[in-house]
Design a protein around this motif. Structure first.
Motif, PDB file in Angstrom:
ATOM      1  N   PHE A  38      -2.480   8.654  -5.126  1.00 55.09           N
ATOM      2  CA  PHE A  38      -1.926   7.952  -6.280  1.00 55.09           C
ATOM      3  C   PHE A  38      -1.160   6.701  -5.830  1.00 55.09           C
ATOM      4  CE2 PHE A  38      -1.682  12.385  -8.359  1.00 55.09           C
ATOM      5  CZ  PHE A  38      -2.982  12.265  -8.827  1.00 55.09           C
ATOM      6  N   HIS A  39      -0.366   6.855  -4.774  1.00 54.01           N
ATOM      7  CA  HIS A  39       0.404   5.728  -4.250  1.00 54.01           C
ATOM      8  C   HIS A  39      -0.526   4.611  -3.778  1.00 54.01           C
ATOM      9  CE1 HIS A  39       2.424   3.419  -1.057  1.00 54.01           C
ATOM     10  NE2 HIS A  39       3.552   3.642  -1.722  1.00 54.01           N
ATOM     11  N   ASP A  40      -1.565   4.973  -3.012  1.00 58.76           N
ATOM     12  CA  ASP A  40      -2.475   3.962  -2.476  1.00 58.76           C
ATOM     13  C   ASP A  40      -3.247   3.256  -3.583  1.00 58.76           C
ATOM     14  OD1 ASP A  40      -1.619   4.596   0.028  1.00 58.76           O
ATOM     15  OD2 ASP A  40      -3.414   5.714   0.624  1.00 58.76           O
ATOM     16  N   ALA A  41      -3.627   4.004  -4.632  1.00 58.69           N
ATOM     17  CA  ALA A  41      -4.344   3.397  -5.758  1.00 58.69           C
ATOM     18  C   ALA A  41      -3.469   2.346  -6.447  1.00 58.69           C
ATOM     19  CB  ALA A  41      -4.769   4.475  -6.758  1.00 58.69           C
ATOM     20  N   ILE A  42      -2.207   2.671  -6.654  1.00 55.10           N
ATOM     21  CA  ILE A  42      -1.286   1.729  -7.297  1.00 55.10           C
ATOM     22  C   ILE A  42      -1.037   0.529  -6.393  1.00 55.10           C
ATOM     23  CG2 ILE A  42       1.085   1.425  -8.135  1.00 55.10           C
ATOM     24  CD1 ILE A  42       1.008   4.453  -8.864  1.00 55.10           C
ATOM     25  N   ASP A  43      -0.823   0.778  -5.109  1.00 56.06           N
ATOM     26  CA  ASP A  43      -0.556  -0.297  -4.158  1.00 56.06           C
ATOM     27  C   ASP A  43      -1.730  -1.276  -4.092  1.00 56.06           C
ATOM     28  OD1 ASP A  43       1.088  -1.618  -2.376  1.00 56.06           O
ATOM     29  OD2 ASP A  43       0.419  -0.471  -0.637  1.00 56.06           O
ATOM     30  N   LEU A  44      -2.940  -0.745  -4.029  1.00 53.60           N
ATOM     31  CA  LEU A  44      -4.131  -1.601  -3.983  1.00 53.60           C
ATOM     32  C   LEU A  44      -4.309  -2.367  -5.288  1.00 53.60           C
ATOM     33  CD1 LEU A  44      -6.719   0.664  -2.125  1.00 53.60           C
ATOM     34  CD2 LEU A  44      -5.652  -1.428  -1.279  1.00 53.60           C
ATOM     35  N   PHE A  45      -3.954  -1.726  -6.405  1.00 52.01           N
ATOM     36  CA  PHE A  45      -4.034  -2.416  -7.694  1.00 52.01           C
ATOM     37  C   PHE A  45      -3.061  -3.592  -7.719  1.00 52.01           C
ATOM     38  CE2 PHE A  45      -2.920  -3.354 -12.031  1.00 52.01           C
ATOM     39  CZ  PHE A  45      -4.138  -3.291 -12.701  1.00 52.01           C
ATOM     40  N   ASN A  46      -1.851  -3.399  -7.200  1.00 49.10           N
ATOM     41  CA  ASN A  46      -0.868  -4.477  -7.163  1.00 49.10           C
ATOM     42  C   ASN A  46      -1.343  -5.634  -6.282  1.00 49.10           C
ATOM     43  OD1 ASN A  46       0.739  -2.946  -8.819  1.00 49.10           O
ATOM     44  ND2 ASN A  46       2.156  -2.290  -7.217  1.00 49.10           N
ATOM     45  N   GLN A  47      -1.941  -5.297  -5.155  1.00 47.89           N
ATOM     46  CA  GLN A  47      -2.469  -6.338  -4.272  1.00 47.89           C
ATOM     47  C   GLN A  47      -3.581  -7.130  -4.958  1.00 47.89           C
ATOM     48  OE1 GLN A  47      -3.538  -4.802  -0.352  1.00 47.89           O
ATOM     49  NE2 GLN A  47      -1.839  -3.337  -0.443  1.00 47.89           N
ATOM     50  N   LEU A  48      -4.468  -6.406  -5.648  1.00 52.15           N
ATOM     51  CA  LEU A  48      -5.547  -7.066  -6.370  1.00 52.15           C
ATOM     52  C   LEU A  48      -4.987  -7.977  -7.464  1.00 52.15           C
ATOM     53  CD1 LEU A  48      -8.501  -7.521  -7.186  1.00 52.15           C
ATOM     54  CD2 LEU A  48      -8.396  -5.374  -8.480  1.00 52.15           C
ATOM     55  N   SER A  49      -3.990  -7.516  -8.167  1.00 53.43           N
ATOM     56  CA  SER A  49      -3.377  -8.310  -9.236  1.00 53.43           C
ATOM     57  C   SER A  49      -2.779  -9.599  -8.679  1.00 53.43           C
ATOM     58  CB  SER A  49      -2.293  -7.497  -9.941  1.00 53.43           C
ATOM     59  OG  SER A  49      -2.834  -6.336 -10.527  1.00 53.43           O
ATOM     60  N   ALA A  50      -2.110  -9.496  -7.531  1.00 56.83           N
ATOM     61  CA  ALA A  50      -1.512 -10.681  -6.912  1.00 56.83           C
ATOM     62  C   ALA A  50      -2.588 -11.675  -6.492  1.00 56.83           C
ATOM     63  CB  ALA A  50      -0.667 -10.262  -5.712  1.00 56.83           C
ATOM     64  N   ASP A  51      -3.684 -11.169  -5.939  1.00 55.25           N
ATOM     65  CA  ASP A  51      -4.792 -12.053  -5.553  1.00 55.25           C
ATOM     66  C   ASP A  51      -5.411 -12.713  -6.770  1.00 55.25           C
ATOM     67  OD1 ASP A  51      -4.350 -11.304  -2.948  1.00 55.25           O
ATOM     68  OD2 ASP A  51      -6.002  -9.840  -2.877  1.00 55.25           O
ATOM     69  N   TYR A  52      -5.616 -11.924  -7.814  1.00 51.90           N
ATOM     70  CA  TYR A  52      -6.244 -12.437  -9.035  1.00 51.90           C
ATOM     71  C   TYR A  52      -5.382 -13.506  -9.711  1.00 51.90           C
ATOM     72  CZ  TYR A  52      -8.020 -12.413 -13.846  1.00 51.90           C
ATOM     73  OH  TYR A  52      -8.509 -12.778 -15.075  1.00 51.90           O
ATOM     74  N   LEU A  53      -4.072 -13.314  -9.673  1.00 49.75           N
ATOM     75  CA  LEU A  53      -3.142 -14.251 -10.304  1.00 49.75           C
ATOM     76  C   LEU A  53      -2.759 -15.411  -9.378  1.00 49.75           C
ATOM     77  CD1 LEU A  53      -0.827 -11.619 -12.054  1.00 49.75           C
ATOM     78  CD2 LEU A  53      -2.576 -13.054 -13.139  1.00 49.75           C
ATOM     79  N   ASN A  54      -3.404 -15.453  -8.204  1.00 47.98           N
ATOM     80  CA  ASN A  54      -3.199 -16.548  -7.240  1.00 47.98           C
ATOM     81  C   ASN A  54      -1.726 -16.725  -6.847  1.00 47.98           C
ATOM     82  OD1 ASN A  54      -5.967 -17.415  -7.063  1.00 47.98           O
ATOM     83  ND2 ASN A  54      -5.735 -18.335  -9.089  1.00 47.98           N
ATOM     84  N   LYS A  55      -1.067 -15.619  -6.592  1.00 47.11           N
ATOM     85  CA  LYS A  55       0.320 -15.697  -6.156  1.00 47.11           C
ATOM     86  C   LYS A  55       0.372 -16.265  -4.729  1.00 47.11           C
ATOM     87  CE  LYS A  55       2.134 -13.916  -9.869  1.00 47.11           C
ATOM     88  NZ  LYS A  55       3.046 -14.701 -10.753  1.00 47.11           N
ATOM     89  N   SER A  56       1.189 -17.279  -4.530  1.00 48.60           N
ATOM     90  CA  SER A  56       1.264 -17.973  -3.241  1.00 48.60           C
ATOM     91  C   SER A  56       2.136 -17.205  -2.255  1.00 48.60           C
ATOM     92  CB  SER A  56       1.839 -19.371  -3.439  1.00 48.60           C
ATOM     93  OG  SER A  56       3.192 -19.289  -3.883  1.00 48.60           O
ATOM     94  N   ASP A  57       2.032 -17.574  -0.975  1.00 50.64           N
ATOM     95  CA  ASP A  57       2.881 -16.962   0.046  1.00 50.64           C
ATOM     96  C   ASP A  57       4.355 -17.232  -0.241  1.00 50.64           C
ATOM     97  OD1 ASP A  57       0.715 -15.954   1.355  1.00 50.64           O
ATOM     98  OD2 ASP A  57       0.677 -17.462   2.946  1.00 50.64           O
ATOM     99  N   LYS A  58       4.644 -18.399  -0.778  1.00 49.71           N
ATOM    100  CA  LYS A  58       6.028 -18.731  -1.119  1.00 49.71           C
ATOM    101  C   LYS A  58       6.569 -17.787  -2.191  1.00 49.71           C
ATOM    102  CE  LYS A  58       8.949 -22.555  -2.732  1.00 49.71           C
ATOM    103  NZ  LYS A  58       8.995 -23.972  -3.163  1.00 49.71           N
ATOM    104  N   GLU A  59       5.741 -17.511  -3.189  1.00 47.86           N
ATOM    105  CA  GLU A  59       6.151 -16.588  -4.251  1.00 47.86           C
ATOM    106  C   GLU A  59       6.328 -15.174  -3.700  1.00 47.86           C
ATOM    107  OE1 GLU A  59       4.254 -17.863  -8.435  1.00 47.86           O
ATOM    108  OE2 GLU A  59       2.780 -17.857  -6.796  1.00 47.86           O
TER     109      GLU A  59
END
Length: 300
Positions: A38-59
């Motif tokens: 469950f933890h890994d599924a949520i963590d991977l979802f958050n990573q995908l969301s950040a990539d999709y929303l083009n969050k920068s390294d600065k952010e």
């Protein structure tokens, strides 16, 4: 990021979640490992969301307590404020850390709560961020056998139409293809299922037995039929398939036959439990075949 990549990553996230669901149904001494899924599924979802929303390294660094672009799971909630259920996800994160770092076993209630929270989180945020329905994300795309894949896709269509009888039929056809041993020679040589069943294959009635009379021949046939059933059961177990789930699958599905005359067709007959089929049972049938397909294709 293309829709295809998003679906591919969401499919793996859903696979982890469903793996956690399966583990959560086991006795508590085993079920606690579901927290990790469950933890890994949520963590991977958050990573995908950040990539999709083009969050920068600065952010990302601004959201990190360590001024790093590598975020811990809970830091994504600061990076992406639209993510929901933060207090409840923190509970899952705390349980995971307590288990992984301190060996603390979560209770049955905690496991159930984590399962419900994870599903709700994935459903809500898949809709709000990707504009997709999490329930529509199908693991069926992971199946490599094209025949099995097509039968499962058709089963899902019938399930949405609430045609439970046809859903069971398509799932049964998919499983038949998955475990079918072609009796036509060369194909056997490249099929692991052949080698598994070859060792428990029952010979035909010898001509000498027929000369001893019909009673002997009938007795031989009864034993032969029973041993053939046993060999089929051993094949299922040898492929790593849960036999209890297989028994339930057989209970709710029709028998399947195959016409060998071109074009090859599969046909269903006799389903004594047809009237007791419902959405929940049909979801199990599809999930069972999918799980079997993923296991079997790793062998061949």
């Amino acid at each position: 990021m293309t829709t295809e990549i998003i679906i591919e990553r969401l499919t793996y996230i859903k696979y982890l979640f469903q793996l956690g669901e399966q583990q959560a149904q086991q006795p508590n001494i085993i079920a606690f490992s579901s927290i990790l899924c469950f933890h890994d599924a949520i963590d991977l979802f958050n990573q995908l969301s950040a990539d999709y929303l083009n969050k920068s390294d600065k952010e990302k660094k601004a959201a990190s307590n360590k001024n790093s672009n590598k975020l811990f799971m809970m830091e994504y909630f600061d990076l992406i404020p639209e993510l929901t259920l933060k207090p409840y996800i923190k509970r899952i994160n705390d349980r995971r850390n307590a288990l992984k770092h301190n060996g603390e076993i979560p209770s049955s209630i905690s496991i159930e709560e984590s399962k419900v929270t994870t599903r709700l989180f994935l459903e809500e945020n898949t809709e709000s961020i990707f504009k997709l329905n999490f329930d529509d994300i199908s693991l069926i795309s992971l199946v490599q056998n094209s025949e099995v894949l097509n039968f499962l896709k058709q089963a899902e269509i019938y399930l949405k139409e609430e045609n439970f009888s046809k859903t069971a039929e398509e799932a049964a056809k998919a499983f038949f293809v998955l475990t079918y041993i072609d009796p036509s020679g060369d194909y056997w040589e490249d099929d692991l299922k052949y080698y598994l069943k070859k060792r428990i294959r029952i010979p035909n009635i010898p001509n000498e037995a027929r000369s001893l009379g019909r009673d002997f021949e009938n007795t031989f046939k009864i034993y032969n039929d029973n041993l053939e059933t046993l060999s089929g059961s051993l094949l299922i177990i040898s492929l790593g398939i849960d036999y209890r789930k297989f028994a339930k699958f057989e209970l709710f599905t029709p028998r399947i036959g195959k016409k060998y005359i071109e074009p090859v067709e599969y046909f269903a007959y006799y389903n004594s439990m047809e009237k007791k089929l419902n959405a929940e049972n049909c979801k199990f049938l599809i999930s069972f075949v999918l799980d079997c397909a993923l296991k079997v294709q790793t062998f061949n």
